[in-house]
Design a protein around this motif. Sequence first.
Motif, PDB file in Angstrom:
ATOM      1  N   CYS A  19       0.828  -1.212   0.000  1.00 15.59           N
ATOM      2  CA  CYS A  19       0.000   0.000   0.000  1.00 15.59           C
ATOM      3  C   CYS A  19       0.860   1.258   0.000  1.00 15.59           C
ATOM      4  O   CYS A  19       0.549   2.240  -0.686  1.00 15.59           O
ATOM      5  N   GLU A  54       0.809   4.168  -2.835  1.00 15.35           N
ATOM      6  CA  GLU A  54       0.530   5.562  -2.478  1.00 15.35           C
ATOM      7  C   GLU A  54       1.687   6.473  -2.865  1.00 15.35           C
ATOM      8  O   GLU A  54       1.470   7.640  -3.220  1.00 15.35           O
ATOM      9  N   THR A  98      -4.493   5.437  -4.841  1.00 13.79           N
ATOM     10  CA  THR A  98      -5.244   5.288  -3.603  1.00 13.79           C
ATOM     11  C   THR A  98      -5.397   3.797  -3.331  1.00 13.79           C
ATOM     12  O   THR A  98      -5.924   3.064  -4.173  1.00 13.79           O
TER      13      THR A  98
END
Length: 259
Positions: free
Chosen positions: A25, A29, A34
């Motif tokens: 993640c 990012e 997102t």
Amino acid sequence: MNDGASLQGLRVLVTRPAAQADALCHLLEARGATALRLPLQSIEPVRQTATAARALAQARAAEAWIFTSANAVRQARRIDSGVWPRSIALGAATAAVLRQLGCEVDLPDGAYSSEAVLALPALQDVGGRRIVIVTGEGGRDALESALMARGAELEVIAVYRRVNLPHDPQSAARMVEQADVAVITNGEALARLMALMPVGREDRLRRLPLVVPSHRVVEQAQRLGFLSTPRVPEQVTDAAYLHCLECWRAETDRDDRTS
């Protein structure tokens, strides 16, 4: 577009277990995406850990232990702190965890699959030799079948299990509808995600582009009726998933400009 914005505005559904999703993640990012986190499973030890620990301890004289995932390595080390025999890794991430533990590792060059592992020189002449597969409950049996056909004395030791997490189907469907693409890291998670979809909302999931870890999961997605062929990264690592998404995004943008 510079590398720091290669995924700008892309909404990526990440279904990896919560404890293992952070690195991916953060990479997403950092590229402007997102990350929509929907952990579908948790990784837990097998219920009979003492039985698994005894099996590992009694398997030290084996020719080799084949680890099918990084989870298998981590859970095995939690219940067995002894010296392991020759280790064979199914994938670069698995090999990396083994090396962190100080193990010498055999790893196929390039391709990371059961077929590539089976092509390793160490697994060609295994008749009468003891080979151990360290894996999770309900894992694939392609390695098992092939090694038994070669005459190996095979033992499969499950050290972890995947446990489905409870999710409200409506909430899960809303996350799918927000996503532009999904990263699915195993076949059980794909089946779980499909099962969560409320009646009448499965089509949106079937239209969602996927990045999956293997051609076996590609075939599963096709059986489930997904409309586009999922992408498979060159390695099962966070960096490879990221690169796969970047290539998909670049191709999609190019197609949009020429349409």
